[in-house]
Write a protein that holds these residues in place. Structure first.
Motif, PDB file in Angstrom:
ATOM      1  N   PHE A  15       0.842  -1.205   0.000  1.00 11.86           N
ATOM      2  CA  PHE A  15       0.000   0.000   0.000  1.00 11.86           C
ATOM      3  C   PHE A  15       0.874   1.251   0.000  1.00 11.86           C
ATOM      4  O   PHE A  15       0.921   1.965  -0.979  1.00 11.86           O
ATOM      5  CB  PHE A  15      -0.936  -0.035   1.213  1.00 11.86           C
ATOM      6  N   ARG A  16       1.576   1.520   1.093  1.00 11.91           N
ATOM      7  CA  ARG A  16       2.494   2.661   1.121  1.00 11.91           C
ATOM      8  C   ARG A  16       3.430   2.551   2.323  1.00 11.91           C
ATOM      9  O   ARG A  16       3.270   1.670   3.163  1.00 11.91           O
ATOM     10  CB  ARG A  16       1.749   3.987   1.151  1.00 11.91           C
ATOM     11  N   LYS A  17       4.396   3.455   2.367  1.00 10.74           N
ATOM     12  CA  LYS A  17       5.343   3.451   3.481  1.00 10.74           C
ATOM     13  C   LYS A  17       5.141   4.707   4.320  1.00 10.74           C
ATOM     14  O   LYS A  17       4.743   5.757   3.812  1.00 10.74           O
ATOM     15  CB  LYS A  17       6.778   3.347   2.977  1.00 10.74           C
ATOM     16  N   LEU A  18       5.419   4.562   5.598  1.00  9.32           N
ATOM     17  CA  LEU A  18       5.257   5.664   6.542  1.00  9.32           C
ATOM     18  C   LEU A  18       6.616   6.051   7.117  1.00  9.32           C
ATOM     19  O   LEU A  18       7.527   5.239   7.163  1.00  9.32           O
ATOM     20  CB  LEU A  18       4.356   5.246   7.708  1.00  9.32           C
ATOM     21  N   GLY A  19       6.713   7.292   7.564  1.00  7.74           N
ATOM     22  CA  GLY A  19       7.872   7.709   8.354  1.00  7.74           C
ATOM     23  C   GLY A  19       9.126   7.990   7.571  1.00  7.74           C
ATOM     24  O   GLY A  19      10.196   8.064   8.155  1.00  7.74           O
ATOM     25  N   LEU A  20       9.028   8.171   6.243  1.00  9.49           N
ATOM     26  CA  LEU A  20      10.205   8.535   5.448  1.00  9.49           C
ATOM     27  C   LEU A  20      10.021   9.950   4.918  1.00  9.49           C
ATOM     28  O   LEU A  20       9.025  10.249   4.253  1.00  9.49           O
ATOM     29  CB  LEU A  20      10.400   7.564   4.281  1.00  9.49           C
ATOM     30  N   TYR A  21      10.990  10.820   5.215  1.00 15.78           N
ATOM     31  CA  TYR A  21      10.854  12.221   4.837  1.00 15.78           C
ATOM     32  C   TYR A  21      12.038  12.758   4.056  1.00 15.78           C
ATOM     33  O   TYR A  21      11.880  13.649   3.231  1.00 15.78           O
ATOM     34  CB  TYR A  21      10.643  13.079   6.091  1.00 15.78           C
ATOM     35  N   SER A  22      13.229  12.251   4.350  1.00 20.78           N
ATOM     36  CA  SER A  22      14.410  12.844   3.709  1.00 20.78           C
ATOM     37  C   SER A  22      15.565  11.859   3.750  1.00 20.78           C
ATOM     38  O   SER A  22      15.606  10.970   4.601  1.00 20.78           O
ATOM     39  CB  SER A  22      14.784  14.128   4.450  1.00 20.78           C
ATOM     40  N   ASN A  23      16.489  12.020   2.799  1.00 22.21           N
ATOM     41  CA  ASN A  23      17.738  11.259   2.861  1.00 22.21           C
ATOM     42  C   ASN A  23      18.919  12.222   2.724  1.00 22.21           C
ATOM     43  O   ASN A  23      18.782  13.412   3.003  1.00 22.21           O
ATOM     44  CB  ASN A  23      17.754  10.134   1.828  1.00 22.21           C
ATOM     45  N   HIS A  24      20.059  11.729   2.285  1.00 24.25           N
ATOM     46  CA  HIS A  24      21.285  12.532   2.287  1.00 24.25           C
ATOM     47  C   HIS A  24      21.333  13.561   1.166  1.00 24.25           C
ATOM     48  O   HIS A  24      22.280  14.354   1.096  1.00 24.25           O
ATOM     49  CB  HIS A  24      22.493  11.599   2.145  1.00 24.25           C
ATOM     50  N   LEU A  25      20.332  13.601   0.282  1.00 24.91           N
ATOM     51  CA  LEU A  25      20.345  14.568  -0.826  1.00 24.91           C
ATOM     52  C   LEU A  25      19.695  15.876  -0.390  1.00 24.91           C
ATOM     53  O   LEU A  25      18.735  15.883   0.394  1.00 24.91           O
ATOM     54  CB  LEU A  25      19.583  14.014  -2.025  1.00 24.91           C
ATOM     55  N   ILE A 337       0.528   3.630  14.907  1.00 22.10           N
ATOM     56  CA  ILE A 337       1.530   2.568  15.020  1.00 22.10           C
ATOM     57  C   ILE A 337       2.686   3.094  15.855  1.00 22.10           C
ATOM     58  O   ILE A 337       3.314   4.097  15.500  1.00 22.10           O
ATOM     59  CB  ILE A 337       2.029   2.124  13.631  1.00 22.10           C
ATOM     60  N   LEU A 338       2.947   2.450  16.975  1.00 21.38           N
ATOM     61  CA  LEU A 338       4.105   2.790  17.803  1.00 21.38           C
ATOM     62  C   LEU A 338       5.337   2.103  17.241  1.00 21.38           C
ATOM     63  O   LEU A 338       5.278   0.925  16.873  1.00 21.38           O
ATOM     64  CB  LEU A 338       3.880   2.347  19.243  1.00 21.38           C
ATOM     65  N   SER A 339       6.432   2.829  17.195  1.00 20.83           N
ATOM     66  CA  SER A 339       7.653   2.280  16.604  1.00 20.83           C
ATOM     67  C   SER A 339       8.860   2.659  17.448  1.00 20.83           C
ATOM     68  O   SER A 339       9.047   3.836  17.784  1.00 20.83           O
ATOM     69  CB  SER A 339       7.811   2.836  15.178  1.00 20.83           C
ATOM     70  N   ALA A 340       9.659   1.655  17.797  1.00 23.69           N
ATOM     71  CA  ALA A 340      10.907   1.882  18.536  1.00 23.69           C
ATOM     72  C   ALA A 340      12.070   1.634  17.588  1.00 23.69           C
ATOM     73  O   ALA A 340      12.113   0.603  16.913  1.00 23.69           O
ATOM     74  CB  ALA A 340      10.985   0.938  19.729  1.00 23.69           C
ATOM     75  N   PHE A 349       3.323   6.788  14.521  1.00 24.27           N
ATOM     76  CA  PHE A 349       3.019   7.173  13.143  1.00 24.27           C
ATOM     77  C   PHE A 349       1.537   6.941  12.874  1.00 24.27           C
ATOM     78  O   PHE A 349       0.977   5.910  13.254  1.00 24.27           O
ATOM     79  CB  PHE A 349       3.864   6.370  12.152  1.00 24.27           C
ATOM     80  N   SER A 350       0.920   7.903  12.213  1.00 25.70           N
ATOM     81  CA  SER A 350      -0.498   7.791  11.880  1.00 25.70           C
ATOM     82  C   SER A 350      -0.659   7.230  10.474  1.00 25.70           C
ATOM     83  O   SER A 350       0.051   7.646   9.548  1.00 25.70           O
ATOM     84  CB  SER A 350      -1.165   9.157  11.967  1.00 25.70           C
ATOM     85  N   THR A 351      -1.580   6.292  10.316  1.00 23.76           N
ATOM     86  CA  THR A 351      -1.872   5.751   8.981  1.00 23.76           C
ATOM     87  C   THR A 351      -2.838   6.643   8.235  1.00 23.76           C
ATOM     88  O   THR A 351      -3.119   6.406   7.064  1.00 23.76           O
ATOM     89  CB  THR A 351      -2.463   4.335   9.086  1.00 23.76           C
ATOM     90  N   VAL A 352      -3.368   7.677   8.908  1.00 22.78           N
ATOM     91  CA  VAL A 352      -4.352   8.565   8.278  1.00 22.78           C
ATOM     92  C   VAL A 352      -3.668   9.773   7.654  1.00 22.78           C
ATOM     93  O   VAL A 352      -3.825  10.053   6.466  1.00 22.78           O
ATOM     94  CB  VAL A 352      -5.399   9.019   9.320  1.00 22.78           C
ATOM     95  N   HIS A 353      -2.893  10.519   8.473  1.00 23.94           N
ATOM     96  CA  HIS A 353      -2.224  11.723   7.969  1.00 23.94           C
ATOM     97  C   HIS A 353      -1.005  12.015   8.827  1.00 23.94           C
ATOM     98  O   HIS A 353      -0.992  11.739  10.025  1.00 23.94           O
ATOM     99  CB  HIS A 353      -3.184  12.919   7.993  1.00 23.94           C
ATOM    100  N   PHE A 621      -4.827  -3.443   7.503  1.00 23.75           N
ATOM    101  CA  PHE A 621      -3.422  -3.306   7.108  1.00 23.75           C
ATOM    102  C   PHE A 621      -2.515  -4.186   7.959  1.00 23.75           C
ATOM    103  O   PHE A 621      -2.765  -4.386   9.150  1.00 23.75           O
ATOM    104  CB  PHE A 621      -2.947  -1.860   7.247  1.00 23.75           C
ATOM    105  N   LEU A 622      -1.471  -4.683   7.299  1.00 27.80           N
ATOM    106  CA  LEU A 622      -0.348  -5.299   7.988  1.00 27.80           C
ATOM    107  C   LEU A 622       0.810  -4.311   7.895  1.00 27.80           C
ATOM    108  O   LEU A 622       1.106  -3.808   6.805  1.00 27.80           O
ATOM    109  CB  LEU A 622       0.030  -6.627   7.315  1.00 27.80           C
ATOM    110  N   ALA A 623       1.452  -4.008   9.025  1.00 30.20           N
ATOM    111  CA  ALA A 623       2.592  -3.090   9.030  1.00 30.20           C
ATOM    112  C   ALA A 623       3.859  -3.873   9.323  1.00 30.20           C
ATOM    113  O   ALA A 623       3.852  -4.794  10.144  1.00 30.20           O
ATOM    114  CB  ALA A 623       2.399  -1.997  10.072  1.00 30.20           C
ATOM    115  N   SER A 624       4.934  -3.521   8.624  1.00 29.75           N
ATOM    116  CA  SER A 624       6.202  -4.234   8.813  1.00 29.75           C
ATOM    117  C   SER A 624       7.357  -3.247   8.810  1.00 29.75           C
ATOM    118  O   SER A 624       7.303  -2.206   8.158  1.00 29.75           O
ATOM    119  CB  SER A 624       6.406  -5.275   7.697  1.00 29.75           C
TER     120      SER A 624
END
Length: 894
Positions: A15-25, A337-340, A349-353, A621-624
């Motif tokens: 479906f999509r990925k969460l929590g990615l905003y920027s990399n080294h560029l 989704i709680l993530s450590a 992380f919210s699956t909505v917005h 949803f399944l989150a991984s």
């Protein structure tokens, strides 16, 4: 199509990925004239995101590219990205409209230039492309030994001029229209890393790998001022244009220096703006806003509205800067989704917005002291969280999350609503705070009521604490619960039983309240991880030999054993209804096991092994989370939207790979996947009768047979009040006969003379099709055809056919006998039982007097009566058995 050749997964699709905003560029800032708004474009792996600056809300996500983006640039209309030696131009922030191929090495610099785009590769080959035609306008090749291009810019007001910086320290100014080298600047002893236009014409900011920043006038080739930063090479430069002569410079360790260009001095230091190198920084045109991004997966917007010249954080989008190790859904709606992560932070992380995302921060032994120090040099900060448990039942009253830290005996509580660490640090007193024992917390679970937490230790102890007060409430076992490390601990939904698994190969079931051992089960192999589904009482245990056991808490027995994984099982998740067990292992597979049938029903490969799994409480949803990946990946459950055939997979099944979902779906997967799913679907057609012993009803509508006995009442009710009136004058248009298919009515005077008004009884005396079929069936003794004809007729038609069987209506006694034989055959076959009853009831209503007068009919009717009574007796027995069983299950104490 063979089973093994199906693509990817039948149950889950990316479906999509969460929590990615920027990399080294470095990010790119664009201005939309129509919207009058600034937008930020950041690269994330093989796609890029577009955010508005006003709220940092995501506006668009590009289609996925086959490889990771290596360079990013944009102009007013298009976004340009480089992957390897190819450059692609995206329109509407989404789709590729142009492709430029011709570089022999990887492209690392891009510069939009009017109707052209300039690209520079690692071999210092510069190509100027025409944007629309995709043709090469000019190619310039530099000698890497003497001039390796490391920076490129277009000086403001310099028509057709491009300034190149080199890693040797020199600069060159070229006219790209005439392909001429206009001027060579001697430069500096260290390499040029950044070239940036200042607000003043002819003046350029030059950042060097030595950390030196030079403000250089390229018209007279003289340096106006020089600055030196102590944090390593200059990674980026930007100048304020809102009336303050301030320059910002980024460094590789995350600090930002702010320099006053009038007083030629350092104004302020923004330390630890990012945890990693500052990839890009940009002052918005005419506004006191600075946008920064870095490889720590963060975008930050700083505002300069305070005294002292420093910027304060206005808004940000932050993800994990190191891969997440444990993900779990929090709450019952499946939106959070709680993530450590390995970076030591706990995030939601919210699956909505994205605006509902929140960071609970970094663990610390003493939060007050830690706030006084920089996080980078904080000696009190806790290591990364290894496992945690959360429960939303009492989260508004007290802490709702308990976390175990790597190598720490102490466990910490966290408050979800306050978004930070909680009030308690739970640590047993038996070790007297002796850190040399190297005992640490390994497993944790919170009761469904939110009042208690159960913690397992590497020493084999299991302790119970109160969540509200943090007080120790007892331990399981007289001394140790297990003789080895505790690998998993869970409490059932009603706080009746606690189940624990240890490295001593035992699963122990305890009374939760009295903490007495109820049962101990020997697994034969050490467990690696465990997971309990509270609603169904299924306790899944992953063993060190890569097999899975499922323990039923009700019967206290191992009810399922699964084998098939070829690597260590990292995590498990149950579907909300408890039917599926989903497991992820180091063999890079994600498998779905069907518990009722005990079979593997789905399996697919991913590029990076999944380290943690969690299924949404709503099942959508399944989150991984995966090895070396900063994001959380969502997989949608196809079974909620469409029919999916789940067939058991064979033991030698070889799974096929599936791409990790992007922030949008990949293009090449769309067309093929649907066809594969359809081929997997088994078209099942139900037979007319499942078994000869079973009584089967017809599938006809009730109106086709229920009203047969009441036709006379229906006709009387539907009788018209008065006969239809004849029109006084002939209509202008040709009249039509009423019906579904319009037909013209014949004219009155055409064949009036030929038509006789005497009723033709010869036509009425003709045998109907049903009558003929019944006569032929009497000879062959097969009554399927006449029954089929009756099934197709309506109630009025059946009534007319049965009346036509009587001798006074042109029928015969033998045919009446045949009808009774047909009903007897229907009762014998036990098919269409309802129709047989209805037809027989109507037949007796119409011809009862005639049957009583004819001995042959009387004999046949008595045979039918016996068969009917026999069938009803057997059915009555079955009904009674079912009713008895039902009443027993309702009343008995099970």
């Amino acid at each position: 199509m063979p089973v093994g050749s199906k693509k990817g997964s039948v149950i889950f699709s990316g479906f999509r990925k969460l929590g990615l905003y920027s990399n080294h560029l470095s990010h790119v800032v664009r201005y939309h004239k129509k919207h009058r708004e600034f937008y930020i474009v950041t690269a994330v792996g093989n796609c890029f995101h577009t955010y508005n600056v006003k709220k940092l809300g995501i506006v668009a996500v590009s289609n996925a590219l086959p490889e990771d983006i290596s360079c990013l640039a944009a102009d007013r209309m298009l976004v340009y990205v480089a992957i390897g030696g190819k450059v692609s131009a995206f329109a509407r922030n989404k789709e590729v409209v142009h492709m430029y191929t011709g570089h022999g090495a990887d492209v690392h610099l891009l510069l939009p230039f009017g109707d052209h785009i300039i690209s520079v590769d690692r071999d210092s080959t510069v190509i100027v492309w025409d944007v629309e035609s995709e043709e090469e306008y000019l190619q310039i090749t530099f000698d890497k030994v003497s001039f390796e291009v490391s920076a490129v810019m277009h000086p403001s007001t310099y028509l057709n001029k491009i300034l190149f910086g080199s890693s040797q320290g020199g600069l060159q100014l070229w006219n790209v229209k005439s392909n001429k080298l206009l001027y060579t600047f001697t430069g500096w002893p260290s390499g040029v890393t950044v070239l940036q236009q200042t607000p003043a014409v002819d003046v350029v900011g030059v950042g060097l790998s030595s950390g030196q920043i030079i403000i250089h006038n390229i018209k007279f080739d003289e340096s106006l001022m020089k600055f030196q930063q102590d944090w390593g090479p200059v990674t980026s430069l930007s100048f304020r244009t809102d009336g303050h002569p301030v320059m910002a410079a980024g460094s590789p360790i995350g600090h930002i220096g702010l320099w006053d260009l009038e007083e030629k001095k350092l104004v302020c230091q923004m330390r630890d703006a990012h945890n990693t190198a500052i990839a890009g920084l940009t002052f918005l045109h005419g506004e006191p806003l600075l946008i920064t991004n870095g490889a720590d997966n963060g975008i930050r917007v700083w505002i300069f509205d305070t005294a002292g010249g420093g910027g304060r954080l206005l808004r940000s989008r932050l993800g994990h800067s190191a891969p997440p190790t444990k993900v779990r859904h929090h709450g019952l709606n499946g939106h959070h989704i709680l993530s450590a992560g390995q970076d030591g932070t706990l995030q939601s992380f919210s699956t909505v917005h994205e605006r509902f995302n929140r960071s609970l921060g970094h663990g610390s032994i003493n939060k007050k002291k830690s706030k006084k120090k920089s996080l980078r040099y904080d000696k009190l900060k806790l290591p990364a969280i290894t496992t945690f448990a959360s429960e939303s039942a009492r989260q508004s009253d007290w802490d709702s999350i308990v976390a175990c830290h790597r190598g720490y005996l102490m466990t910490t509580t966290w408050n979800y609503q306050k978004g930070g660490m909680g009030a308690h640090k739970l640590e047993p007193k038996r070790f007297n705070k002796n850190r040399a024992l190297s005992v640490h917390a390994t497993a944790v679970d919170i009761t469904s009521c939110g009042n208690f937490v159960v913690i397992g230790l590497s020493s084999g102890h299991i302790d119970v604490y109160n969540m509200q007060s943090g007080m120790h409430r007892g331990q399981y076992g007289e001394d140790e619960a297990h003789s080895g490390a505790v690998r998993g601990v869970s409490v059932d939904g009603l706080n009746q039983l606690t189940v624990s698994a240890g490295a001593d190969k035992l699963v122990n079931i305890w009374k939760f309240k009295s903490r007495k051992l109820v049962l101990s089960i020997d697994l034969g192999t050490s467990p690696a991880t465990t997971h309990l589904h509270r609603d169904s009482g299924m306790f899944a245990i992953a063993l060190d030999d890569f097999t899975l056991n499922v323990l039923d808490m009700e019967t206290k027995r191992i009810v399922r054993k699964f084998s098939g994984h070829r690597g260590q099982v990292n995590d498990m998740a149950f579907s909300p209804d408890g039917r599926w067990l989903i497991t992820a292992a180091m063999d890079c597979t994600i498998r779905t096991w069907d518990l009722p049938s005990g079979c593997l029903v789905d399996c697919f490969l991913v590029d990076f092994a999944a380290v943690s799994l969690t299924m949404s409480p709503t099942g959508d949803f399944l989150a991984s989370s995966h090895v070396d990946n900063l994001g959380i990946y969502l997989w949608s459950n196809n079974t909620l939207c469409s029919m999916v055939s789940l067939r058991p997979l064979p033991a030698d099944y070889e799974p096929t790979g599936i791409m990790l979902p992007g922030t949008c779906s990949s293009q090449d997967e769309e067309g093929e996947g649907d066809a594969d799913l359809n081929t997997e679907m088994i078209e099942y057609e139900s037979p007319e009768q499942l078994d000869e012993q079973l009584v089967t009803l017809s599938l006809l509508a009730d109106s086709r047979w229920k009203n047969l006995l009441h036709l006379d009442i229906i006709k009387k009710r539907n009788k018209p009040m008065e006969p239809p009136k004849v029109p006084k004058a002939a209509p202008f248009f040709m009249p039509t006969i009423p019906g579904l298919i319009p037909q013209f009515a014949p004219s009155e005077g055409s064949n009036q003379g030929e038509q006789s008004k005497i009723v033709n009884f010869g036509v009425l005396a003709q045998k109907s099709h049903f009558y003929q079929q019944l006569e032929s069936a009497m000879l062959s003794n097969k009554y399927n055809d006449p029954v089929g004809l009756l099934k197709e007729m309506g109630p009025s038609g059946i009534d007319a056919e049965l009346r036509g069987l009587a001798p006074d209506m042109g029928g015969d006694v033998s045919v009446l006998q045949g009808f009774l034989k047909m009903v007897a055959s229907m009762l014998d076959s036990k098919r269409d039982f309802d129709l047989a009853q209805a037809y027989l009831a109507l037949f007796l209503k119409l011809h009862l007097r005639l049957i009583s007068q004819e001995p042959g009919l009387m004999e046949e009717a008595s045979k039918v009566s016996e068969k009917l009574e026999e069938t009803w007796t057997s059915m009555q027995t079955l009904f009674n058995q079912s009713l008895c069983l039902l009443s027993y299950t309702k009343s008995a104490l099970l």
